[in-house]
Design an enzyme around this catalytic site. Structure first.
Site, mmCIF file in Angstrom:
data_model
loop_
_atom_site.group_PDB
_atom_site.id
_atom_site.type_symbol
_atom_site.label_atom_id
_atom_site.label_comp_id
_atom_site.label_asym_id
_atom_site.label_seq_id
_atom_site.Cartn_x
_atom_site.Cartn_y
_atom_site.Cartn_z
ATOM 1 N N LYS A 7 0.848 -1.198 0.000
ATOM 2 C CA LYS A 7 0.000 0.000 0.000
ATOM 3 C C LYS A 7 0.875 1.237 0.000
ATOM 4 C CE LYS A 7 -3.887 2.277 1.340
ATOM 5 N NZ LYS A 7 -3.681 2.852 -0.001
ATOM 6 N N LYS A 40 5.005 1.962 -3.306
ATOM 7 C CA LYS A 40 5.056 3.355 -3.768
ATOM 8 C C LYS A 40 5.233 3.346 -5.278
ATOM 9 C CE LYS A 40 5.034 7.407 -1.679
ATOM 10 N NZ LYS A 40 4.340 7.653 -0.427
ATOM 11 N N ASN A 88 -2.295 20.430 3.152
ATOM 12 C CA ASN A 88 -3.211 19.518 3.828
ATOM 13 C C ASN A 88 -2.709 19.159 5.222
ATOM 14 O OD1 ASN A 88 -3.676 16.366 4.384
ATOM 15 N ND2 ASN A 88 -5.515 17.261 3.520
HETATM 16 P P1 NAD Z 1 0.394 20.138 0.131
HETATM 17 O O1 NAD Z 1 0.769 20.224 -1.303
HETATM 18 O O2 NAD Z 1 -1.044 20.204 0.508
HETATM 19 O O3 NAD Z 1 1.126 21.327 0.937
HETATM 20 C C1 NAD Z 1 2.492 21.590 0.810
HETATM 21 C C2 NAD Z 1 2.826 22.894 1.517
HETATM 22 O O4 NAD Z 1 4.239 23.087 1.413
HETATM 23 C C3 NAD Z 1 2.172 24.135 0.905
HETATM 24 O O5 NAD Z 1 1.816 25.016 1.943
HETATM 25 C C4 NAD Z 1 3.301 24.734 0.063
HETATM 26 O O6 NAD Z 1 3.186 26.143 -0.096
HETATM 27 C C5 NAD Z 1 4.509 24.395 0.934
HETATM 28 N N1 NAD Z 1 5.770 24.421 0.160
HETATM 29 C C6 NAD Z 1 5.978 23.933 -1.102
HETATM 30 N N2 NAD Z 1 7.243 24.206 -1.477
HETATM 31 C C7 NAD Z 1 7.839 24.859 -0.450
HETATM 32 C C8 NAD Z 1 9.140 25.413 -0.239
HETATM 33 N N3 NAD Z 1 10.088 25.354 -1.172
HETATM 34 N N4 NAD Z 1 9.396 26.000 0.962
HETATM 35 C C9 NAD Z 1 8.455 26.083 1.921
HETATM 36 N N5 NAD Z 1 7.200 25.600 1.763
HETATM 37 C C10 NAD Z 1 6.901 24.989 0.602
HETATM 38 O O7 NAD Z 1 1.088 18.825 0.668
HETATM 39 P P2 NAD Z 1 0.665 17.946 1.927
HETATM 40 O O8 NAD Z 1 -0.312 16.913 1.494
HETATM 41 O O9 NAD Z 1 0.342 18.829 3.073
HETATM 42 O O10 NAD Z 1 2.028 17.144 2.207
HETATM 43 C C11 NAD Z 1 3.131 17.753 2.854
HETATM 44 C C12 NAD Z 1 4.166 16.694 3.196
HETATM 45 O O11 NAD Z 1 3.572 15.677 4.000
HETATM 46 C C13 NAD Z 1 4.782 15.947 2.011
HETATM 47 O O12 NAD Z 1 6.096 15.581 2.360
HETATM 48 C C14 NAD Z 1 3.943 14.685 1.932
HETATM 49 O O13 NAD Z 1 4.632 13.620 1.290
HETATM 50 C C15 NAD Z 1 3.751 14.394 3.413
HETATM 51 N N6 NAD Z 1 2.596 13.537 3.701
HETATM 52 C C16 NAD Z 1 1.344 13.909 3.357
HETATM 53 C C17 NAD Z 1 0.277 13.095 3.689
HETATM 54 C C18 NAD Z 1 -1.145 13.501 3.368
HETATM 55 O O14 NAD Z 1 -2.047 12.796 3.816
HETATM 56 N N7 NAD Z 1 -1.376 14.609 2.662
HETATM 57 C C19 NAD Z 1 0.494 11.877 4.358
HETATM 58 C C20 NAD Z 1 1.795 11.520 4.714
HETATM 59 C C21 NAD Z 1 2.837 12.371 4.379
#
Ligand code: NAD
Length: 422
Positions: free
Chosen positions: A70, A106, A222
């Site tokens: 997954k 992945k 998110n």
């Molecule tokens: P998202 O795209 O909703 O948000 C990303 C945020 O990071 C935004 O606020 C964006 O402006 C900011 N950002 C982008 N580039 C940047 C930079 N150079 N400097 C500073 N800020 C920057 O993404 P997300 O879903 O919130 O995911 C964020 C992280 O969490 C990622 O590493 C993702 O793999 C990890 N993650 C997400 C989930 C999920 O359920 N969404 C689950 C596990 C892990």
């Protein structure tokens, strides 16, 4: 910044070291040091201008010892074979840590989705499912959204999979679907809520209250936005936010207010102007952001942002990996030397895959949970994992990351042993 090849070698080193600490055999390490299978495919897409382009895609199943693999599928130009190896290995550890009957997977496609039309993106998404079809399924491999993929792409994936394989039940092949297509309630908040839970439990462990605790957060997407919401609701103060501003020459900067930023204003600015930084507050550079005197530092945006170049400047009392891999090997070494505790990604952001697992179960059983039921179940399941990590760290006198790895690897080892694999 380390590349994916180096990251994979670093990860193998960490796995080997943890196997030694936990007394897990060399034969076991020999099995889990590489993914079980990696599929590579070239997906042709007839473009709007009449030409044809092919896009390279990968799907890795690191371990299916505990159940079907997954993990997400990302659409990004920087996707590599090595990157999916790293990320699928971490997924195996994450789901095992939660005690789920799943393995780690992945996938990714080398593409900048912003350069594709909606039609081209749909053809590419459907092409991915056709290329991987024999190795997908609710009991084989269950993809989900990741960087640049979302519920809409999961809709294309699901439709194509059902068209090829013909069973309505097969909606359980993909998670992260929209609620109208069988997605789970409570999924949007799940990762941020889990980040908050890990911090709350850590504060309980050290006998402190979150009331007035100062938080510096990178990323208000998110994960970051929901983590901030729950922390502030529990009395913490968001004193700084660092994020990306497409119009800023340096790409990213921060905003700071020692009395606390208003997260409703931040959300409104994001919804209205597209930038969460667009509120009245003192501006700080990214370097100043990481060096802030604060209780909790939460990188919730990108990988490798805390590294050998800036780790020494960090003054936070706790670092929480809300993003995947935000602290490099070298960065972590420095934090350890400075005695700054770190809550690792495979625990801190595991709320997302946990609720994805609930989605899978709901699709298979046809019995659906309310949002309150999802939140209560997530709190119960994550609390168990958090408590186990804290207890294991105390028992072996290791970091929280090593403790999490010990728990995950021990579970995978047990399953492989019972299957007679070594
Ligand atoms: P998202 O795209 O909703 O948000 C990303 C945020 O990071 C935004 O606020 C964006 O402006 C900011 N950002 C982008 N580039 C940047 C930079 N150079 N400097 C500073 N800020 C920057 O993404 P997300 O879903 O919130 O995911 C964020 C992280 O969490 C990622 O590493 C993702 O793999 C990890 N993650 C997400 C989930 C999920 O359920 N969404 C689950 C596990 C892990």
């Amino acid at each position: 910044m380390s590349n994916a090849k180096e990251q994979f070698l670093d990860l193998q080193d960490k796995l080997k070291k943890v196997c030694e600490i936990a007394g897990l055999s060399e034969s076991f390490y020999e099995i889990i040091k590489e993914p079980e299978r990696i599929i590579e495919a070239n997906i042709p897409v007839k473009m709007d201008d009449g030409t044809t382009k092919t896009f390279r895609a990968f799907r890795s199943a690191h371990s299916t010892a505990l159940g079907p693999s997954k993990g997400g599928v990302r659409f990004h130009e920087s996707v590599t074979y090595e990157e999916v190896k790293v990320l699928s290995t971490l997924m195996s550890l994450k789901v095992a840590l939660l005690g789920l009957p799943l393995g780690g997977g992945k996938g990714g496609i080398i593409v900048d989705p912003n350069k594709l039309s909606e039609r081209e993106l749909e053809i590419l998404s459907r092409g991915f499912v056709r290329a991987m079809n024999n190795y997908l399924g609710p009991r084989i491999d269950i993809p989900a959204p990741d960087v640049n993929t979302n519920a809409k792409i999961m809709g294309y994936f699901t439709d194509e999979y059902i068209a090829l394989n013909g069973s309505r039940q097969d909606i359980a092949t993909f998670t992260g679907k929209s609620v109208d297509m069988g997605g789970s309630l409570g999924r949007s908040e799940a990762t941020g809520f889990g980040v908050y839970l890990t911090i709350k439990k850590y504060y309980e462990k050290i006998g402190k209250s979150l009331e007035g605790a100062t938080v510096a957060l990178q990323g208000f997407g998110n994960v970051g936005s929901f983590a901030a919401k729950y922390l502030v609701e529990d009395g913490a103060k968001l004193i700084a936010l660092n994020s990306k501003d497409h119009e800023h020459p340096d790409g990213s900067y921060g905003i700071y207010d020692k009395d606390g930023l208003d997260i409703e204003k931040i959300q409104k600015a994001k919804d209205k102007t597209g930038s969460e930084l667009n509120i009245e507050a003192e501006k700080i550079t990214t370097e100043e952001f990481f060096a802030l005197d604060c209780d909790i530092l939460i990188p919730a945006a990108l990988e490798n942002v805390i590294n050998e170049a800036n780790a020494d400047s960090i003054k936070a009392g706790l670092v929480v990996e809300a993003a995947n891999g935000p602290v490099t090997e070298g960065g972590e070494k420095i934090l350890n030397e400075k005695n700054i505790p770190l809550i690792p990604d495979i625990l801190a952001n595991s709320g997302g895959v946990l609720v994805s697992h609930y989605e899978w179960v709901q699709n298979i059983t046809g019995s659906y949970l309310s949002e309150e039921e999802v939140r209560a179940k997530q709190e119960k399941d994550m609390t168990r994992a958090i408590d186990e990590v804290f207890a294991t760290a105390d028992k072996y006198k290791v970091t929280f990351r090593q403790a999490a790895f010990i728990l995950s690897l021990s579970r995978i080892e047990k399953a492989l042993k019972l299957k007679g694999r070594f």
